[in-house]
Design an enzyme around this catalytic site. Structure first.
Site, short mmCIF file in Angstrom:
data_model
loop_
_atom_site.label_atom_id
_atom_site.label_comp_id
_atom_site.label_asym_id
_atom_site.label_seq_id
_atom_site.Cartn_x
_atom_site.Cartn_y
_atom_site.Cartn_z
N HIS A 52 10.90 6.28 -2.91
CA HIS A 52 10.76 7.52 -2.16
C HIS A 52 10.03 8.57 -3.00
CE1 HIS A 52 14.19 6.70 0.95
NE2 HIS A 52 13.27 5.77 0.93
N GLU A 54 10.89 11.48 -4.12
CA GLU A 54 11.64 12.04 -5.24
C GLU A 54 11.67 11.09 -6.43
OE1 GLU A 54 13.90 13.24 -1.40
OE2 GLU A 54 12.55 11.66 -2.08
N CYS A 88 18.36 9.44 -2.75
CA CYS A 88 17.57 10.35 -3.59
C CYS A 88 18.40 11.55 -4.02
CB CYS A 88 16.32 10.80 -2.83
SG CYS A 88 15.11 9.48 -2.61
N GLY A 271 -3.27 0.18 32.19
CA GLY A 271 -4.13 0.59 33.29
C GLY A 271 -3.64 1.88 33.91
#
Length: 333
Positions: A52, A54, A88, A271
């Site tokens: 991550h 951090e 974290c 469509g």
């Protein structure tokens, strides 16, 4: 606050580098500022499953002793749970960082305030909401998915200047809807979504591959709506095995089921009937319409979907125009 915004803007710049690679995680950036006001560490979340922001920011700090007198700026609330990586928030506590400035709160149920509470309970000063709107805008997909319990939905089609998406000319020369540049943009847009959705009619008529034809970019998960059970195994020509949705009471339920499968964003390229059904249900976050300068006139056989209001943004790409329509209260990403 002036300095907090300055460093948070840098964190947002870093976070944006992860676009297209972090899903289903958000894009997050982190900056660590030392006691003398200099940046001593930076990082961002590069891809799902990797470190991550951090973690990467802390790892980039040469002198770890400075961490105990530093401030960390992070664009999204630090996580507080064990997933593919440890929390974290615990890393920040273990490093002894005394002050954390957070952009936006994390709506993910397993975090949602717990990360900030963990930091404060450890005696860390936490400042919230610095450039929160910018952080939410950057992560419009992530925010929408977890707050609405459905994927972020983009509708896309190309049409002639007189409002048709198909013609009766078998040679296809009546109108070229896309240019080489906008075709590349379409494939990049596909790569930025977790899934690409069409109806069974498109599959039977066009045999689409629903993939990304740009090297190095991921293919979205094909999703096919087939409430009437028309498809047979030989009709499927997608590059990846598709998710086929056939037993659902309405589109809202269908989108909620995709969220349950971990899909946080869907590009609808079906469509007219499929596209109009999403518009009529108010089930979209942004619409991208490519308008070619040519007119089909009497050769036009399928009118383009109808959407109310004016585009929020118009981009000119050569002779074509890209019109972007947001849903009310939603952020275009």
């Amino acid at each position: 606050m002036q300095y907090d915004e300055r460093y948070m803007r840098r964190a947002l710049e870093l976070a944006a580098r992860g676009r297209g690679n972090t899903s289903p995680n958000p894009m997050v950036g982190a900056v660590i500022v030392g006691p003398d006001g200099r940046i001593i560490g930076e990082g961002y979340h590069r891809k799902c499953g990797s470190g991550h922001a951090e973690v990467n920011a802390v790892a980039s700090v040469a002198d770890r002793s400075l961490l105990r007198d530093s401030t960390m700026y992070v664009t999204l609330e630090p996580c507080s749970h064990y997933g593919k990586t440890p929390p974290c928030a615990k890393l920040i506590i273990d490093c002894g960082i005394p002050r954390v400035v957070v952009g936006a709160a994390d709506p993910f149920p397993e975090v949602s305030g717990r990360g900030i509470a963990m930091l404060r309970n450890a005696g860390i000063e936490v400042v919230q909401g610095v450039l929160a709107d910018e952080s939410r805008r950057l992560n419009a997909v992530f925010m929408t998915a977890h707050e609405q319990q459905r994927p972020y939905i983009t509708l896309k089609w190309a049409q002639s200047a007189d409002g048709f998406i198909d013609s009766d000319r078998p040679d296809g020369k009546a109108c070229r809807f896309s240019t080489p540049v906008t075709t590349l943009m379409t494939h990049r847009l596909r790569a930025e979504h977790d899934a690409i959705l069409v109806g069974s009619g498109t599959v039977l008529a066009d045999k689409p591959r629903l993939n990304v034809r740009l090297n190095g970019l991921r293919n979205p998960q094909p999703v096919i709506l087939d409430r009437r059970g028309r498809l047979r195994p030989g009709d499927i020509t997608t590059e990846l095995p598709p998710i086929i949705l056939s037993d659902y009471p309405d589109l809202h339920s269908a989108m909620h089921s995709l969220y349950g499968r971990g899909i946080t964003s869907v590009l609808v390229e079906g469509g007219r009937q499929v596209l109009q059904s999403f518009i009529d249900a108010g089930l979209y976050d942004q619409v991208r319409v490519e308008v070619a300068p040519c007119r089909l006139g009497s050769h036009g056989v399928v009118p383009a979907p109808v959407i109310q209001g004016l585009p929020a943004r118009t981009v000119h790409i050569g002779p074509n125009r890209l019109l972007y329509y947001p849903a009310s209260g939603r952020q275009i990403f």
